[in-house]
Design a protein around this motif. Structure first.
Motif, PDB file in Angstrom:
ATOM      1  N   ILE A 185      54.029  26.291  52.328  1.00 32.65           N
ATOM      2  CA  ILE A 185      53.926  25.674  53.561  1.00 32.65           C
ATOM      3  C   ILE A 185      52.553  26.114  54.445  1.00 32.65           C
ATOM      4  O   ILE A 185      52.099  27.292  54.403  1.00 32.65           O
ATOM      5  CB  ILE A 185      55.186  25.726  54.351  1.00 32.65           C
ATOM      6  N   LYS A 186      51.951  25.282  55.015  1.00 31.12           N
ATOM      7  CA  LYS A 186      50.693  25.518  55.752  1.00 31.12           C
ATOM      8  C   LYS A 186      50.865  25.080  57.362  1.00 31.12           C
ATOM      9  O   LYS A 186      51.019  23.924  57.646  1.00 31.12           O
ATOM     10  CB  LYS A 186      49.491  24.922  55.163  1.00 31.12           C
ATOM     11  N   LEU A 187      51.048  26.113  57.944  1.00 28.89           N
ATOM     12  CA  LEU A 187      51.278  25.888  59.511  1.00 28.89           C
ATOM     13  C   LEU A 187      50.150  26.003  60.377  1.00 28.89           C
ATOM     14  O   LEU A 187      49.289  27.131  60.089  1.00 28.89           O
ATOM     15  CB  LEU A 187      52.329  26.692  60.055  1.00 28.89           C
ATOM     16  N   ARG A 188      49.878  25.269  61.258  1.00 25.39           N
ATOM     17  CA  ARG A 188      48.781  25.232  62.171  1.00 25.39           C
ATOM     18  C   ARG A 188      49.205  25.192  63.869  1.00 25.39           C
ATOM     19  O   ARG A 188      50.208  24.351  64.086  1.00 25.39           O
ATOM     20  CB  ARG A 188      47.739  24.130  62.075  1.00 25.39           C
ATOM     21  N   ALA A 189      48.901  25.956  64.731  1.00 28.72           N
ATOM     22  CA  ALA A 189      49.136  25.839  66.194  1.00 28.72           C
ATOM     23  C   ALA A 189      47.990  26.144  66.677  1.00 28.72           C
ATOM     24  O   ALA A 189      47.190  27.019  66.514  1.00 28.72           O
ATOM     25  CB  ALA A 189      50.056  27.087  66.421  1.00 28.72           C
ATOM     26  N   ARG A 190      47.841  25.394  67.936  1.00 24.88           N
ATOM     27  CA  ARG A 190      46.678  25.413  68.932  1.00 24.88           C
ATOM     28  C   ARG A 190      47.301  25.537  70.188  1.00 24.88           C
ATOM     29  O   ARG A 190      48.244  24.622  70.558  1.00 24.88           O
ATOM     30  CB  ARG A 190      45.674  24.179  68.671  1.00 24.88           C
ATOM     31  N   ALA A 191      46.709  26.209  71.039  1.00 28.21           N
ATOM     32  CA  ALA A 191      47.299  26.362  72.482  1.00 28.21           C
ATOM     33  C   ALA A 191      46.646  25.391  73.521  1.00 28.21           C
ATOM     34  O   ALA A 191      45.625  24.840  73.223  1.00 28.21           O
ATOM     35  CB  ALA A 191      46.746  27.765  72.952  1.00 28.21           C
ATOM     36  N   ARG A 192      47.449  25.073  74.118  1.00 29.12           N
ATOM     37  CA  ARG A 192      47.456  24.161  75.218  1.00 29.12           C
ATOM     38  C   ARG A 192      46.763  24.988  76.470  1.00 29.12           C
ATOM     39  O   ARG A 192      47.751  25.126  77.454  1.00 29.12           O
ATOM     40  CB  ARG A 192      48.304  23.326  75.391  1.00 29.12           C
ATOM     41  N   GLU A 193      45.666  25.567  76.507  1.00 32.15           N
ATOM     42  CA  GLU A 193      45.235  26.438  77.569  1.00 32.15           C
ATOM     43  C   GLU A 193      44.945  25.552  78.966  1.00 32.15           C
ATOM     44  O   GLU A 193      45.342  25.982  79.887  1.00 32.15           O
ATOM     45  CB  GLU A 193      43.981  27.482  77.031  1.00 32.15           C
ATOM     46  N   GLY A 194      43.974  24.898  78.829  1.00 31.29           N
ATOM     47  CA  GLY A 194      43.378  24.089  79.832  1.00 31.29           C
ATOM     48  C   GLY A 194      44.229  22.963  80.397  1.00 31.29           C
ATOM     49  O   GLY A 194      44.582  22.115  79.386  1.00 31.29           O
ATOM     50  N   ASP A 206      49.317  30.312  56.164  1.00 27.30           N
ATOM     51  CA  ASP A 206      49.979  29.601  54.892  1.00 27.30           C
ATOM     52  C   ASP A 206      50.568  30.729  54.074  1.00 27.30           C
ATOM     53  O   ASP A 206      50.205  31.569  53.664  1.00 27.30           O
ATOM     54  CB  ASP A 206      48.409  29.377  53.859  1.00 27.30           C
ATOM     55  N   ILE A 207      52.048  30.356  53.726  1.00 24.07           N
ATOM     56  CA  ILE A 207      52.813  31.035  53.179  1.00 24.07           C
ATOM     57  C   ILE A 207      53.069  30.436  51.818  1.00 24.07           C
ATOM     58  O   ILE A 207      53.452  29.181  51.558  1.00 24.07           O
ATOM     59  CB  ILE A 207      54.112  31.068  54.157  1.00 24.07           C
ATOM     60  N   PHE A 208      53.013  31.278  50.497  1.00 23.50           N
ATOM     61  CA  PHE A 208      53.090  30.720  49.349  1.00 23.50           C
ATOM     62  C   PHE A 208      54.214  31.652  48.764  1.00 23.50           C
ATOM     63  O   PHE A 208      54.341  32.757  48.995  1.00 23.50           O
ATOM     64  CB  PHE A 208      52.035  30.855  48.600  1.00 23.50           C
ATOM     65  N   THR A 209      55.325  30.912  48.235  1.00 27.95           N
ATOM     66  CA  THR A 209      56.531  31.451  47.582  1.00 27.95           C
ATOM     67  C   THR A 209      56.059  31.100  46.026  1.00 27.95           C
ATOM     68  O   THR A 209      55.346  30.322  45.610  1.00 27.95           O
ATOM     69  CB  THR A 209      57.689  30.894  47.943  1.00 27.95           C
ATOM     70  N   ASP A 210      56.971  31.579  45.040  1.00 30.10           N
ATOM     71  CA  ASP A 210      56.896  31.227  43.757  1.00 30.10           C
ATOM     72  C   ASP A 210      56.791  29.769  43.618  1.00 30.10           C
ATOM     73  O   ASP A 210      56.071  29.209  42.586  1.00 30.10           O
ATOM     74  CB  ASP A 210      58.131  31.762  42.799  1.00 30.10           C
ATOM     75  N   TYR A 211      57.532  28.876  44.139  1.00 29.52           N
ATOM     76  CA  TYR A 211      57.673  27.586  43.833  1.00 29.52           C
ATOM     77  C   TYR A 211      57.292  26.701  44.882  1.00 29.52           C
ATOM     78  O   TYR A 211      56.723  25.295  44.476  1.00 29.52           O
ATOM     79  CB  TYR A 211      59.231  27.169  43.611  1.00 29.52           C
ATOM     80  N   GLU A 212      57.137  27.048  46.084  1.00 23.30           N
ATOM     81  CA  GLU A 212      56.632  26.105  47.323  1.00 23.30           C
ATOM     82  C   GLU A 212      55.723  26.864  48.095  1.00 23.30           C
ATOM     83  O   GLU A 212      55.428  28.170  48.241  1.00 23.30           O
ATOM     84  CB  GLU A 212      58.041  25.941  48.206  1.00 23.30           C
ATOM     85  N   THR A 235      67.125  22.542  59.603  1.00 27.16           N
ATOM     86  CA  THR A 235      67.072  22.016  58.036  1.00 27.16           C
ATOM     87  C   THR A 235      66.181  23.059  57.226  1.00 27.16           C
ATOM     88  O   THR A 235      64.874  23.102  57.623  1.00 27.16           O
ATOM     89  CB  THR A 235      66.370  20.652  57.947  1.00 27.16           C
ATOM     90  N   GLU A 236      66.463  23.579  56.263  1.00 30.51           N
ATOM     91  CA  GLU A 236      65.772  24.497  55.604  1.00 30.51           C
ATOM     92  C   GLU A 236      64.725  23.666  54.474  1.00 30.51           C
ATOM     93  O   GLU A 236      65.076  22.863  53.937  1.00 30.51           O
ATOM     94  CB  GLU A 236      66.821  25.299  54.580  1.00 30.51           C
ATOM     95  N   ILE A 237      63.452  24.342  54.811  1.00 29.02           N
ATOM     96  CA  ILE A 237      62.191  23.406  54.186  1.00 29.02           C
ATOM     97  C   ILE A 237      61.726  24.359  53.135  1.00 29.02           C
ATOM     98  O   ILE A 237      61.053  23.895  52.338  1.00 29.02           O
ATOM     99  CB  ILE A 237      61.442  22.896  54.996  1.00 29.02           C
ATOM    100  N   LEU A 238      62.200  25.591  53.308  1.00 29.41           N
ATOM    101  CA  LEU A 238      61.335  26.602  52.212  1.00 29.41           C
ATOM    102  C   LEU A 238      62.187  27.958  52.347  1.00 29.41           C
ATOM    103  O   LEU A 238      62.512  28.304  53.343  1.00 29.41           O
ATOM    104  CB  LEU A 238      59.989  27.172  52.902  1.00 29.41           C
ATOM    105  N   SER A 239      62.254  28.303  51.160  1.00 31.83           N
ATOM    106  CA  SER A 239      63.060  29.619  51.030  1.00 31.83           C
ATOM    107  C   SER A 239      62.723  30.228  49.574  1.00 31.83           C
ATOM    108  O   SER A 239      62.310  29.520  48.658  1.00 31.83           O
ATOM    109  CB  SER A 239      64.644  29.264  50.894  1.00 31.83           C
ATOM    110  N   GLY A 240      62.619  31.712  49.773  1.00 40.10           N
ATOM    111  CA  GLY A 240      62.186  32.433  48.315  1.00 40.10           C
ATOM    112  C   GLY A 240      61.556  33.656  48.801  1.00 40.10           C
ATOM    113  O   GLY A 240      61.454  33.888  50.020  1.00 40.10           O
ATOM    114  N   THR A 241      61.009  34.193  47.693  1.00 38.80           N
ATOM    115  CA  THR A 241      60.130  35.363  47.629  1.00 38.80           C
ATOM    116  C   THR A 241      58.895  35.193  48.086  1.00 38.80           C
ATOM    117  O   THR A 241      58.182  34.255  47.390  1.00 38.80           O
ATOM    118  CB  THR A 241      60.514  36.367  46.438  1.00 38.80           C
TER     119      THR A 241
END
Length: 174
Positions: A129-138, A121-127, A94-100
């Motif tokens: 999104i802030k993505l976070r990823a943490r590795a499951r190393e141990g 953190d990706i910022f477009t003109d109108y929207e 599902t498209e949640i963000l689109s733009g320049t």
């Protein structure tokens, strides 16, 4: 056109998980203490200390299991399609963000004591999104990089960091 696929959580879901973990782990301890107080079972605890410790351990362990299951619902699979400075982000097809892309902030961290992590953190003109990823190393509690808030694999963190670098390079080129 470049395509990036990874698993991550959003900043908002990170806040929910940060509040959820301590609440679910401390709730059974509070319930046990209230039951001991109101049912006046302090003598039972003094005579059966090992049983009391086992009950607390089982409750906290079960709470930790529930918290991890609830956290896994916040982690989603993302597909980012980058075409120049145009971005399209899909979550579960599902498209949640689109733009320049207007701007981008990314940060990666890795140390001897903490698992590898990345935030984008990706910022477009109108929207945005802030993505976070943490590795499951141990794999266990005794490993030095064990992370109870892990959201994915090391490759997910690497993909998120390479996406951040690529977006930054695209923005600098313009």
């Amino acid at each position: 056109m470049e395509r990036y696929t990874f698993s991550a959580a959003t900043a908002k879901s990170d806040v929910y998980v940060g509040l959820l973990f301590p609440a679910l782990i401390m709730l059974p301890i509070l319930v046990i203490q209230l039951l001991l107080f109101y049912l006046n079972l302090s003598d039972v605890v003094k005579t059966h200390q090992v049983l009391f410790i086992l009950i607390i351990f089982a409750c906290v362990n079960y709470s930790f299991y529930i918290a991890k299951k609830m956290q896994s619902r916040f982690v989603k699979d993302y597909i980012v399609i980058l075409d120049g400075s145009e971005v399209t982000i899909l979550c579960d097809d599902t498209e949640i963000l689109s733009g320049t892309i207007a701007s981008c902030k990314f940060k990666g961290s890795s140390s001897k004591f903490f698992a590898k992590a990345a935030s984008l953190d990706i910022f477009t003109d109108y929207e945005d999104i802030k993505l976070r990823a943490r590795a499951r190393e141990g794999g266990s509690l005794l490993s030095p990089n064990w992370n109870p808030f892990a959201t994915g694999s090391i490759s997910d963190v690497d993909v998120l960091l390479s996406l951040g670098r690529r977006i930054e390079n695209v923005l600098e080129a313009e």
